[in-house]
Design an enzyme around this catalytic site. Structure first.
Site, PDB file in Angstrom:
ATOM      1  N   GLU A 132       0.792  -1.236   0.000  1.00  0.00           N
ATOM      2  CA  GLU A 132       0.000   0.000   0.000  1.00  0.00           C
ATOM      3  C   GLU A 132       0.824   1.288   0.000  1.00  0.00           C
ATOM      4  O   GLU A 132       0.602   2.178   0.809  1.00  0.00           O
ATOM      5  CB  GLU A 132      -0.973  -0.024   1.183  1.00  0.00           C
ATOM      6  CG  GLU A 132      -1.899  -1.230   1.120  1.00  0.00           C
ATOM      7  CD  GLU A 132      -2.803  -1.405   2.342  1.00  0.00           C
ATOM      8  OE1 GLU A 132      -2.793  -0.533   3.218  1.00  0.00           O
ATOM      9  OE2 GLU A 132      -3.516  -2.420   2.396  1.00  0.00           O
ATOM     10  N   GLU A 157      -6.266 -10.651  -1.378  1.00  0.00           N
ATOM     11  CA  GLU A 157      -7.075 -10.432  -0.165  1.00  0.00           C
ATOM     12  C   GLU A 157      -8.558 -10.385  -0.529  1.00  0.00           C
ATOM     13  O   GLU A 157      -9.288  -9.487  -0.136  1.00  0.00           O
ATOM     14  CB  GLU A 157      -6.656  -9.122   0.523  1.00  0.00           C
ATOM     15  CG  GLU A 157      -5.168  -9.057   0.840  1.00  0.00           C
ATOM     16  CD  GLU A 157      -4.753  -7.823   1.645  1.00  0.00           C
ATOM     17  OE1 GLU A 157      -5.624  -7.106   2.155  1.00  0.00           O
ATOM     18  OE2 GLU A 157      -3.538  -7.586   1.750  1.00  0.00           O
TER      19      GLU A 157
HETATM   20  O1  9MR Z   1      -7.496  -8.038   8.361  1.00  0.00           O
HETATM   21  C1  9MR Z   1      -6.533  -7.229   9.012  1.00  0.00           C
HETATM   22  C2  9MR Z   1      -7.126  -6.706  10.335  1.00  0.00           C
HETATM   23  O2  9MR Z   1      -7.350  -7.786  11.232  1.00  0.00           O
HETATM   24  C3  9MR Z   1      -6.158  -5.707  10.952  1.00  0.00           C
HETATM   25  O3  9MR Z   1      -6.765  -5.118  12.088  1.00  0.00           O
HETATM   26  C4  9MR Z   1      -5.779  -4.631   9.945  1.00  0.00           C
HETATM   27  C5  9MR Z   1      -4.700  -3.713  10.486  1.00  0.00           C
HETATM   28  O4  9MR Z   1      -3.485  -4.394  10.675  1.00  0.00           O
HETATM   29  O5  9MR Z   1      -5.261  -5.231   8.770  1.00  0.00           O
HETATM   30  C6  9MR Z   1      -6.174  -6.072   8.131  1.00  0.00           C
HETATM   31  O6  9MR Z   1      -5.558  -6.596   6.945  1.00  0.00           O
HETATM   32  C7  9MR Z   1      -5.238  -5.645   5.944  1.00  0.00           C
HETATM   33  C8  9MR Z   1      -4.011  -6.131   5.217  1.00  0.00           C
HETATM   34  O7  9MR Z   1      -2.973  -6.374   6.123  1.00  0.00           O
HETATM   35  C9  9MR Z   1      -3.571  -5.133   4.163  1.00  0.00           C
HETATM   36  N1  9MR Z   1      -4.647  -4.798   3.261  1.00  0.00           N
HETATM   37  C10 9MR Z   1      -5.909  -4.422   3.870  1.00  0.00           C
HETATM   38  C11 9MR Z   1      -6.326  -5.495   4.870  1.00  0.00           C
HETATM   39  C12 9MR Z   1      -7.694  -5.183   5.424  1.00  0.00           C
HETATM   40  O8  9MR Z   1      -7.615  -3.996   6.156  1.00  0.00           O
END
Ligand code: 9MR
Length: 374
Positions: free
Chosen positions: A160, A265
């Protein structure tokens, strides 16, 4: 006699339609349906990694052949303070992946989010110089990638880094290191494990401007001779979009740029996004309103049908480009603990995944995806 005729008729009807029978849906796994095309992955939370719930582990093993760690390899979890690495949960994840013979993914080495403040500061609290921060990044990547060398097969090196308009996000990484920080991170990862596949991962790459930014990153890496195997289009979608044509253009543009594409994802929100954001930016939040949480008593069949149709169109598209797609990973096992129950509004009841809260398959959705494999 009538009964026999009727059974023969029904049997021929089911055979003609391919997977239309509940038994087929139950007996055919996602991983087998797409074998030889692409891996079907799932993101594991900590409790799925350490086996606290054997029922969930059984389903993971039965349906998937690749795993990603939802949170346990993010910087704040694996390297919470300067001299402390916490490998307990990441080790459990990798051990589970080995036991289940999974294609194991690492997520993520460099991100603007979930990275503690100390990373950017010296012992006196001053911002680090470029050289000092590069050294810190290199040490982190060496330590983490080095520990799982040969076992973690692919890394989301940078996550990102782009704004929605395709410019580089002005994160602390960018502000201190400048334009070439992505190249540096890839170089360190490649040196730490030359055989690992390296990926750039982001959301909303179906948006033209943002995707152009990602193509620039790919070109920059290629110009420096640093290997990038694929771009990850995260695939946090909803019933209202994106259009399949936008996802198709995304695949085409990256293929033209000389990389594969992974869907890393995948989930499809069924809830109204009015008042909420259409990005996957984790810092986004909106207030709870009952009308934005309409399915607390269960998912209506017509909405499940829409979800099934959306998944089917996507998987048909993925099959069209299967020689350039290595993996399609769902962001979570079941609706029980999807991040979309709490984002961008806390405490909603969402249904974005093929498996229900009780771990049963959403029959229409699974059937629709399996049909796309035919
Ligand atoms: O699913 C993840 C959630 O449990 C966490 O709180 C969050 C912050 O670390 O990250 C979520 O996963 C993200 C991923 O790492 C990167 N792309 C977006 C995902 C959804 O927010």
């Amino acid at each position: 006699m009538k009964l026999i005729k009727r059974s023969i008729f029904l049997w021929s009807f089911f055979m003609a339609c391919g997977f239309t029978n509940a038994q087929d849906v139950k007996d055919t796994s996602f991983k087998d349906a797409f074998k030889g095309k692409f891996y079907i992955g799932v993101a594991l939370n900590r409790w799925q990694s350490n086996g606290s719930n054997p029922e969930e582990q059984k389903l993971i093993k039965a349906e998937f052949n690749s795993i990603s760690p939802e949170n346990d390899m993010k910087w704040e979890n694996i390297h919470p303070s300067k001299d402390t690495y916490n490998f307990e949960h990441a080790d459990a994840y990798v051990k589970t992946g080995k036991q289940m013979d999974m294609f194991i993914i690492g997520h993520t080495l460099l991100w603007h989010s979930q990275t503690p403040d100390w990373v950017f500061k010296d012992d006196q609290g001053n911002l680090l110089t470029r050289d000092a921060l590069l050294k810190r990044l290199e040490d982190h990547i060496n330590t983490v990638v080095g520990r799982y060398k040969g076992v973690i097969k692919g890394w989301d090196v940078v996550n990102e880094a782009l704004n929605e308009d395709g410019t580089l996000r002005k994160s602390k990484w960018y502000n201190i290191l400048g334009d070439d920080y992505i190249v540096k991170a890839f170089e360190y990862a490649h040196a730490a494990d030359p055989d690992a596949e390296l990926y750039y991962n982001d959301y909303n790459l179906y948006k033209k401007e943002k995707r152009a930014g990602a193509v620039k990153i790919v070109n920059q890496l290629k110009a420096k001779g640093v290997p990038i195997k694929a771009v990850g289009e995260q695939g946090h979608y909803s019933l209202t979009g994106p259009a399949i044509s936008e996802v198709e253009s995304t695949l085409q543009d990256f293929i033209k740029a000389g990389v594969n594409v992974n869907i890393t994802e995948l989930d499809i929100s069924v809830l109204p996004d009015k008042g909420a954001s259409t990005t996957a930016d984790v810092s986004n939040n909106a207030a709870y309103k009952k009308e934005l949480d309409p399915y607390t008593d269960g998912l209506p069949k017509d909405i499940e049908k829409k979800l099934a149709d959306s998944y089917q169109s996507l998987f048909k598209l993925f099959m069209k480009y299967e020689n350039k797609i290595d993996r399609v990973t769902f962001w979570g096992l079941s609706d029980r603990n999807t991040w979309l129950n709490n984002w961008p509004i806390r405490g909603r009841t969402n249904y974005p995944l093929p498996f229900n809260r009780d771990l049963s398959a959403k029959t229409q959705v699974k059937e629709a995806i399996l049909k796309a494999a035919k």
